[in-house]
Design a protein around this motif. Structure first.
Motif, PDB file in Angstrom:
ATOM      1  N   UNK A   1       0.839  -1.165   0.000  1.00 56.03           N
ATOM      2  CA  UNK A   1       0.000   0.000   0.000  1.00 56.03           C
ATOM      3  C   UNK A   1       0.892   1.238   0.000  1.00 56.03           C
ATOM      4  N   UNK A   2       0.651   2.156  -0.879  1.00 54.87           N
ATOM      5  CA  UNK A   2       1.445   3.377  -0.904  1.00 54.87           C
ATOM      6  C   UNK A   2       1.253   4.178   0.391  1.00 54.87           C
ATOM      7  N   UNK A   3       2.329   4.740   0.888  1.00 56.04           N
ATOM      8  CA  UNK A   3       2.272   5.583   2.078  1.00 56.04           C
ATOM      9  C   UNK A   3       3.048   6.862   1.820  1.00 56.04           C
ATOM     10  N   UNK A   4       2.665   7.930   2.506  1.00 52.26           N
ATOM     11  CA  UNK A   4       3.300   9.230   2.301  1.00 52.26           C
ATOM     12  C   UNK A   4       4.655   9.332   2.999  1.00 52.26           C
ATOM     13  N   UNK A   5       4.833   8.547   4.058  1.00 56.64           N
ATOM     14  CA  UNK A   5       6.074   8.613   4.834  1.00 56.64           C
ATOM     15  C   UNK A   5       6.389   7.220   5.370  1.00 56.64           C
ATOM     16  N   UNK A  19       9.256  -3.674  -5.228  1.00 56.56           N
ATOM     17  CA  UNK A  19       9.408  -3.130  -6.580  1.00 56.56           C
ATOM     18  C   UNK A  19       8.066  -3.103  -7.308  1.00 56.56           C
ATOM     19  N   UNK A  20       7.951  -2.188  -8.251  1.00 54.43           N
ATOM     20  CA  UNK A  20       6.758  -2.130  -9.076  1.00 54.43           C
ATOM     21  C   UNK A  20       6.614  -3.456  -9.812  1.00 54.43           C
ATOM     22  N   UNK A  54       7.423 -13.456 -10.570  1.00 53.34           N
ATOM     23  CA  UNK A  54       8.560 -12.536 -10.598  1.00 53.34           C
ATOM     24  C   UNK A  54       8.647 -11.707  -9.326  1.00 53.34           C
ATOM     25  N   UNK A  55       8.450 -12.329  -8.200  1.00 56.28           N
ATOM     26  CA  UNK A  55       8.542 -11.592  -6.939  1.00 56.28           C
ATOM     27  C   UNK A  55       7.589 -12.164  -5.921  1.00 56.28           C
ATOM     28  N   UNK A  56       7.588 -11.573  -4.741  1.00 58.22           N
ATOM     29  CA  UNK A  56       6.760 -12.104  -3.658  1.00 58.22           C
ATOM     30  C   UNK A  56       5.268 -11.910  -3.927  1.00 58.22           C
ATOM     31  N   UNK A  79      -2.232 -11.288  -5.326  1.00 55.37           N
ATOM     32  CA  UNK A  79      -1.536 -10.806  -6.516  1.00 55.37           C
ATOM     33  C   UNK A  79      -0.172 -11.474  -6.627  1.00 55.37           C
ATOM     34  N   UNK A  80       0.078 -12.112  -7.766  1.00 54.96           N
ATOM     35  CA  UNK A  80       1.383 -12.729  -8.029  1.00 54.96           C
ATOM     36  C   UNK A  80       2.047 -11.930  -9.131  1.00 54.96           C
ATOM     37  N   UNK A  81       3.148 -11.219  -8.829  1.00 53.65           N
ATOM     38  CA  UNK A  81       3.865 -10.517  -9.889  1.00 53.65           C
ATOM     39  C   UNK A  81       4.328 -11.549 -10.933  1.00 53.65           C
TER      40      UNK A  81
END
Length: 87
Positions: A1-5, A19-20, A54-56, A79-81
């Motif tokens: 989840x994106x966070x501001x700080x 990573x994206x 391709x990732x966790x 979600x599986x990258x």
């Protein structure tokens, strides 16, 4: 989840930057007793579409025990990258 700080650590919980990624996504409905079936179905779908993990794995609890004690109402997004496998 994106966070501001940065999120301060609390007990065993730590924030990390992932990573994206472009995920293959499935939503598991109901109790977590059989969530492994949904993970397996998502993995099989990815393999059938020539995709590799391709990732966790990333899980998001859309509706869970904190929202309702009714396990039938729980919804967990998995979600599986993935990346396309080339030969």
């Amino acid at each position: 989840m994106p966070v501001a700080a940065p999120v301060p650590a609390a007990g065993r919980v730590r924030s990390i930057e992932l990573p994206e990624a472009e995920p293959a996504v499935a939503v598991h409905a109901g109790a977590h007793d059989a969530i492994d079936v949904t993970y397996g179905e998502l993995g099989r779908w990815a393999a059938d579409h020539v995709l590799a993990v391709a990732g966790p794995v990333r899980g998001t609890y859309l509706v869970g025990p904190r929202d309702t004690p009714a396990a039938a109402a729980w919804r967990t997004e998995i979600g599986r990258p993935v990346v396309r496998v080339t030969g």
